[in-house]
Design a protein around this motif. Structure first.
Motif, PDB file in Angstrom:
ATOM      1  N   GLY A  51       0.851  -1.302  -0.091  1.00 32.56           N
ATOM      2  CA  GLY A  51       0.041   0.107  -0.107  1.00 32.56           C
ATOM      3  C   GLY A  51       0.845   1.368  -0.101  1.00 32.56           C
ATOM      4  N   ALA A  52       1.901   1.288   0.911  1.00 28.02           N
ATOM      5  CA  ALA A  52       2.910   2.447   0.912  1.00 28.02           C
ATOM      6  C   ALA A  52       3.603   2.415  -0.496  1.00 28.02           C
ATOM      7  CB  ALA A  52       3.837   2.325   1.799  1.00 28.02           C
ATOM      8  N   LEU A  53       3.815   1.343  -1.227  1.00 30.24           N
ATOM      9  CA  LEU A  53       4.540   1.408  -2.337  1.00 30.24           C
ATOM     10  C   LEU A  53       3.642   2.017  -3.609  1.00 30.24           C
ATOM     11  CD1 LEU A  53       6.923   0.256  -4.249  1.00 30.24           C
ATOM     12  CD2 LEU A  53       5.813  -1.745  -4.366  1.00 30.24           C
ATOM     13  N   VAL A  54       2.476   1.528  -3.511  1.00 28.03           N
ATOM     14  CA  VAL A  54       1.237   2.200  -4.277  1.00 28.03           C
ATOM     15  C   VAL A  54       1.422   3.778  -4.149  1.00 28.03           C
ATOM     16  CG1 VAL A  54      -1.390   2.489  -4.578  1.00 28.03           C
ATOM     17  CG2 VAL A  54      -0.040   0.197  -4.501  1.00 28.03           C
ATOM     18  N   GLY A  55       1.624   4.326  -3.201  1.00 27.24           N
ATOM     19  CA  GLY A  55       1.552   5.810  -2.572  1.00 27.24           C
ATOM     20  C   GLY A  55       2.656   6.431  -3.220  1.00 27.24           C
ATOM     21  N   ILE A  56       3.757   5.415  -3.245  1.00 25.43           N
ATOM     22  CA  ILE A  56       5.051   6.489  -3.950  1.00 25.43           C
ATOM     23  C   ILE A  56       5.349   5.919  -5.260  1.00 25.43           C
ATOM     24  CG2 ILE A  56       5.967   6.815  -1.503  1.00 25.43           C
ATOM     25  CD1 ILE A  56       7.908   4.270  -2.290  1.00 25.43           C
ATOM     26  N   SER A  57       4.829   5.092  -6.204  1.00 27.78           N
ATOM     27  CA  SER A  57       5.111   4.513  -7.243  1.00 27.78           C
ATOM     28  C   SER A  57       3.807   4.958  -8.334  1.00 27.78           C
ATOM     29  CB  SER A  57       5.119   3.403  -7.469  1.00 27.78           C
ATOM     30  OG  SER A  57       4.260   2.390  -7.051  1.00 27.78           O
ATOM     31  N   GLU A  58       4.106   4.578  -9.462  1.00 26.39           N
ATOM     32  CA  GLU A  58       3.176   4.643 -10.488  1.00 26.39           C
ATOM     33  C   GLU A  58       2.085   3.407 -10.558  1.00 26.39           C
ATOM     34  OE1 GLU A  58       2.525   7.708 -11.930  1.00 26.39           O
ATOM     35  OE2 GLU A  58       4.171   8.283 -10.749  1.00 26.39           O
ATOM     36  N   ILE A  59       2.232   2.687  -9.564  1.00 24.33           N
ATOM     37  CA  ILE A  59       1.029   1.550  -9.575  1.00 24.33           C
ATOM     38  C   ILE A  59      -0.134   2.016  -9.144  1.00 24.33           C
ATOM     39  CG2 ILE A  59       0.565  -0.826  -8.388  1.00 24.33           C
ATOM     40  CD1 ILE A  59       3.404  -0.955  -7.613  1.00 24.33           C
ATOM     41  N   ASP A  60      -1.060   1.779  -9.980  1.00 27.59           N
ATOM     42  CA  ASP A  60      -2.524   2.274  -9.906  1.00 27.59           C
ATOM     43  C   ASP A  60      -3.204   1.419  -8.598  1.00 27.59           C
ATOM     44  OD1 ASP A  60      -4.881   3.604 -10.315  1.00 27.59           O
ATOM     45  OD2 ASP A  60      -5.677   1.850 -11.943  1.00 27.59           O
ATOM     46  N   PHE A  61      -3.891   2.383  -7.737  1.00 31.82           N
ATOM     47  CA  PHE A  61      -4.563   1.796  -6.542  1.00 31.82           C
ATOM     48  C   PHE A  61      -5.730   0.736  -7.212  1.00 31.82           C
ATOM     49  CE2 PHE A  61      -7.988   2.132  -3.616  1.00 31.82           C
ATOM     50  CZ  PHE A  61      -7.245   1.475  -2.522  1.00 31.82           C
ATOM     51  N   TRP A  62      -6.618   0.891  -7.848  1.00 36.65           N
ATOM     52  CA  TRP A  62      -7.710   0.344  -8.081  1.00 36.65           C
ATOM     53  C   TRP A  62      -7.581  -1.396  -8.345  1.00 36.65           C
ATOM     54  CZ3 TRP A  62     -11.148   1.914  -4.926  1.00 36.65           C
ATOM     55  CH2 TRP A  62     -11.036   3.330  -4.693  1.00 36.65           C
ATOM     56  N   PRO A  63      -6.727  -1.693  -9.295  1.00 35.54           N
ATOM     57  CA  PRO A  63      -6.384  -2.973  -9.522  1.00 35.54           C
ATOM     58  C   PRO A  63      -5.695  -3.642  -8.418  1.00 35.54           C
ATOM     59  CG  PRO A  63      -5.734  -1.507 -11.295  1.00 35.54           C
ATOM     60  CD  PRO A  63      -5.967  -0.682 -10.324  1.00 35.54           C
ATOM     61  N   VAL A  64      -5.007  -3.109  -7.599  1.00 38.67           N
ATOM     62  CA  VAL A  64      -4.235  -3.603  -6.581  1.00 38.67           C
ATOM     63  C   VAL A  64      -5.332  -3.773  -5.370  1.00 38.67           C
ATOM     64  CG1 VAL A  64      -2.646  -3.518  -4.543  1.00 38.67           C
ATOM     65  CG2 VAL A  64      -2.051  -2.769  -7.187  1.00 38.67           C
ATOM     66  N   TRP A  65      -6.193  -2.935  -5.202  1.00 44.37           N
ATOM     67  CA  TRP A  65      -7.410  -2.878  -4.309  1.00 44.37           C
ATOM     68  C   TRP A  65      -8.226  -4.168  -4.772  1.00 44.37           C
ATOM     69  CZ3 TRP A  65     -12.411  -2.196  -5.554  1.00 44.37           C
ATOM     70  CH2 TRP A  65     -13.440  -2.280  -4.424  1.00 44.37           C
ATOM     71  N   LEU A  66      -8.550  -4.399  -5.911  1.00 39.86           N
ATOM     72  CA  LEU A  66      -9.374  -5.538  -6.234  1.00 39.86           C
ATOM     73  C   LEU A  66      -8.780  -6.747  -5.998  1.00 39.86           C
ATOM     74  CD1 LEU A  66     -12.042  -6.340  -7.791  1.00 39.86           C
ATOM     75  CD2 LEU A  66     -10.959  -5.933 -10.015  1.00 39.86           C
ATOM     76  N   GLY A  67      -7.625  -6.773  -6.369  1.00 40.01           N
ATOM     77  CA  GLY A  67      -6.846  -8.079  -6.158  1.00 40.01           C
ATOM     78  C   GLY A  67      -6.786  -8.417  -4.657  1.00 40.01           C
ATOM     79  N   ALA A  68      -6.485  -7.522  -3.860  1.00 41.30           N
ATOM     80  CA  ALA A  68      -6.589  -7.656  -2.061  1.00 41.30           C
ATOM     81  C   ALA A  68      -7.949  -8.216  -1.863  1.00 41.30           C
ATOM     82  CB  ALA A  68      -6.418  -6.564  -1.542  1.00 41.30           C
ATOM     83  N   ALA A  69      -9.061  -7.535  -2.286  1.00 41.42           N
ATOM     84  CA  ALA A  69     -10.383  -7.852  -2.117  1.00 41.42           C
ATOM     85  C   ALA A  69     -10.605  -9.090  -2.470  1.00 41.42           C
ATOM     86  CB  ALA A  69     -11.351  -6.740  -2.433  1.00 41.42           C
ATOM     87  N   LEU A  70     -10.568  -9.435  -3.753  1.00 41.82           N
ATOM     88  CA  LEU A  70     -10.756 -10.952  -4.268  1.00 41.82           C
ATOM     89  C   LEU A  70      -9.924 -11.838  -3.815  1.00 41.82           C
ATOM     90  CD1 LEU A  70     -10.850 -10.029  -8.088  1.00 41.82           C
ATOM     91  CD2 LEU A  70     -13.107 -10.430  -6.642  1.00 41.82           C
ATOM     92  N   GLY A  71      -8.716 -11.560  -3.408  1.00 39.79           N
ATOM     93  CA  GLY A  71      -8.117 -12.605  -2.684  1.00 39.79           C
ATOM     94  C   GLY A  71      -8.656 -13.065  -1.338  1.00 39.79           C
ATOM     95  N   ALA A  72      -9.020 -11.829  -0.585  1.00 39.12           N
ATOM     96  CA  ALA A  72      -9.443 -12.208   0.769  1.00 39.12           C
ATOM     97  C   ALA A  72     -10.895 -12.928   0.771  1.00 39.12           C
ATOM     98  CB  ALA A  72     -10.004 -10.969   1.592  1.00 39.12           C
ATOM     99  N   ILE A  73     -11.890 -12.562  -0.379  1.00 34.46           N
ATOM    100  CA  ILE A  73     -12.938 -13.277  -0.422  1.00 34.46           C
ATOM    101  C   ILE A  73     -12.848 -14.601  -0.780  1.00 34.46           C
ATOM    102  CG2 ILE A  73     -14.961 -13.348  -2.166  1.00 34.46           C
ATOM    103  CD1 ILE A  73     -14.851 -10.300  -2.414  1.00 34.46           C
ATOM    104  N   VAL A  74     -11.891 -14.778  -1.435  1.00 35.21           N
ATOM    105  CA  VAL A  74     -11.851 -16.361  -2.040  1.00 35.21           C
ATOM    106  C   VAL A  74     -11.268 -17.196  -0.901  1.00 35.21           C
ATOM    107  CG1 VAL A  74     -10.461 -17.964  -3.523  1.00 35.21           C
ATOM    108  CG2 VAL A  74     -11.608 -15.924  -4.323  1.00 35.21           C
ATOM    109  N   GLY A  75     -10.300 -16.630  -0.126  1.00 37.36           N
ATOM    110  CA  GLY A  75      -9.644 -17.370   1.296  1.00 37.36           C
ATOM    111  C   GLY A  75     -10.573 -17.483   2.171  1.00 37.36           C
TER     112      GLY A  75
END
Length: 171
Positions: A51-75
């Protein structure tokens, strides 16, 4: 190799391979939400770091957020299914085999809070590892479980990842 080296390595790999970030975060959130596995994998700390890396880089927040949410849902969903299908046999597996009182306290927790126990359980480390499993063991209605599972995963992923992204917007 110690935990700190592992955490730093995963964060560095994510930074170097930004296009893989949503998939890496999915795997981490899945491990963090999967019964028993979450007790062995320090994924929440890595997720905060990403999350901090997203804040300091050009990584787009929303795909990362979606990946985390989906991983948590499936687990959580797989943990629920494991508990639902194996019921009492699940109490023979660590950590429940070593802490039988956890099952009794879990029953009281579910009786009192119902689906809210799944929602709130996601935000408390050790509970996150067993709440979905216990929900399945106690035969919580699937619809109630999934509503709480999805809602809590969406909020949980945001809470872990957003602070870094928000700081980028401020500074």
């Amino acid at each position: 190799m110690n935990i700190e080296t592992l955490v730093d390595g995963i964060i560095a790999f994510t930074q170097e391979n930004a296009s893989w970030a949503p998939y890496i975060v999915f795997a981490l959130a899945f491990a963090e939400s999967m019964a028993i596995v979450s007790l062995l994998v320090p994924a929440w700390g890595i997720l905060i770091g990403i999350g901090a890396l997203v804040g300091i880089s050009e990584i787009d927040f929303w795909p990362v957020w979606l990946g985390a949410a989906l991983g948590a849902i499936v687990g959580d969903w797989l943990s629920y299914l494991f508990g639902f299908h194996f019921k009492d046999a699940a109490t023979k597996v660590w950590p429940l085999s070593r802490h039988p009182a956890m099952v009794e306290r879990g029953q009281v927790f579910f009786d009192r809070w119902g689906p809210w126990s799944v929602f709130f359980g996601r935000f408390f480390g050790p509970l996150r590892a067993v709440v979905p499993l216990l929900a399945g063991m106690f035969a919580m209605r699937s619809l109630h479980f999934q509503l709480a599972n999805v809602a809590s995963a969406i909020v949980w992923a945001f809470v872990l990842l957003a602070p870094g992204s928000i700081l980028r917007q401020i500074f």
